[in-house]
Scaffold this active site. Structure first.
Site, PDB file in Angstrom:
ATOM      1  N   HIS A 191      78.962 -27.928  55.768  1.00  0.00           N
ATOM      2  CA  HIS A 191      77.874 -26.983  55.271  1.00  0.00           C
ATOM      3  C   HIS A 191      77.677 -25.658  56.079  1.00  0.00           C
ATOM      4  O   HIS A 191      77.222 -25.797  57.060  1.00  0.00           O
ATOM      5  CB  HIS A 191      76.520 -27.888  55.395  1.00  0.00           C
ATOM      6  CG  HIS A 191      76.427 -28.906  54.724  1.00  0.00           C
ATOM      7  ND1 HIS A 191      75.703 -28.995  53.505  1.00  0.00           N
ATOM      8  CD2 HIS A 191      76.912 -30.282  54.736  1.00  0.00           C
ATOM      9  CE1 HIS A 191      75.953 -30.057  53.039  1.00  0.00           C
ATOM     10  NE2 HIS A 191      76.415 -30.909  53.504  1.00  0.00           N
ATOM     11  N   GLU A 204      75.566 -23.336  55.373  1.00  0.00           N
ATOM     12  CA  GLU A 204      74.157 -22.797  55.381  1.00  0.00           C
ATOM     13  C   GLU A 204      73.517 -23.613  56.476  1.00  0.00           C
ATOM     14  O   GLU A 204      72.266 -23.385  57.156  1.00  0.00           O
ATOM     15  CB  GLU A 204      73.475 -23.071  54.236  1.00  0.00           C
ATOM     16  CG  GLU A 204      73.105 -24.642  54.062  1.00  0.00           C
ATOM     17  CD  GLU A 204      74.320 -25.600  53.445  1.00  0.00           C
ATOM     18  OE1 GLU A 204      74.230 -26.564  53.154  1.00  0.00           O
ATOM     19  OE2 GLU A 204      75.612 -25.042  53.557  1.00  0.00           O
ATOM     20  N   CYS A 247      80.442 -29.097  50.247  1.00  0.00           N
ATOM     21  CA  CYS A 247      80.243 -30.250  50.429  1.00  0.00           C
ATOM     22  C   CYS A 247      80.807 -31.354  49.210  1.00  0.00           C
ATOM     23  O   CYS A 247      81.844 -31.024  48.855  1.00  0.00           O
ATOM     24  CB  CYS A 247      78.863 -30.936  50.988  1.00  0.00           C
ATOM     25  SG  CYS A 247      78.779 -32.604  51.777  1.00  0.00           S
TER      26      CYS A 247
END
Length: 218
Positions: free
Chosen positions: A199, A201, A89
């Protein structure tokens, strides 16, 4: 998407400079088999097999926090030694030459030339799931279908890739794109330096596979 039990656990540091979702990144990396530590200790981050640099918020604030934690030196020294770094990001955005937010220009790490500027779209921020146009022969997106979706949250992006040849001692850059109102850089692979605007994750199984692909290169 987990590494096999027999695979060695790679040591990854999530760099904690105050501007990232470090706990989410830690959980995601641990889920795919890495040995993860959250720290801002320079030596521990320098010696890890992989360094992940997260980032949320404003470009200028992230750069200030990174410099205060000596993260600019850390990234530069690791890359000079060919040691893997991955930005996520705003952690990707600060790898470029400069960022412009609300008319204010801030110098980035300048690992890649280019400008981070406002995303021009009917709906901003770009928040939610989107597909990408993965670079040919991408290692980052290996094993992932073309229609896989990734989670984005951002109002700024890099709209033009300016590095034509790059460092002759590094692998040629592989650039992945996405579209929200306009086309923008979604990910880059360039020797030991990888980065994503989205992202991983927070991107479910696709993100887990992507992180596994990175860990397998460490």
């Amino acid at each position: 998407m987990e590494l096999t039990a027999s695979a060695p656990r790679k040591k990854v540091v999530v760099f904690d400079y105050g501007f990232g979702n470090v706990r989410s990144a830690e959980r995601a990396l641990a889920h795919v088999g890495a040995e993860v530590e959250i720290t801002r200790d320079f030596d521990r981050a320098m010696n890890a097999e992989g360094l992940l640099v997260p980032g949320v918020g404003a470009f200028a604030a992230c750069m200030a926090g990174l410099k205060e934690a000596r993260g600019d030196w850390l990234v530069g020294r690791r890359l000079a030694g060919g040691r893997p770094v991955m930005g996520i990001c705003v952690g990707m955005q600060i790898l470029f030459g400069r960022g412009i937010e609300h008319g204010v220009e801030t110098e980035g790490l300048d690992e890649w030339p280019g400008t981070v500027g406002p995303l021009k779209a009917d709906v901003v921020p770009h928040m939610g799931w989107n597909t990408v146009e993965a670079a040919g022969d991408s290692l980052l997106f290996a094993g992932l279908p073309a229609d896989a979706r990734y989670y984005f949250v951002h109002s700024y992006a890099v709209h033009d890739w300016e590095l034509e040849v790059g460092n002759p001692h590094l692998a040629a850059p592989k650039v992945t794109w996405a579209t929200h109102g306009e086309r923008f850089v979604a990910a880059v692979e360039n020797g030991p330096l990888w980065a994503t605007q989205f992202h991983p994750e927070k991107s479910g199984d696709a993100g887990a596979q992507l992180l596994t692909n990175w860990i397998n290169t460490l």
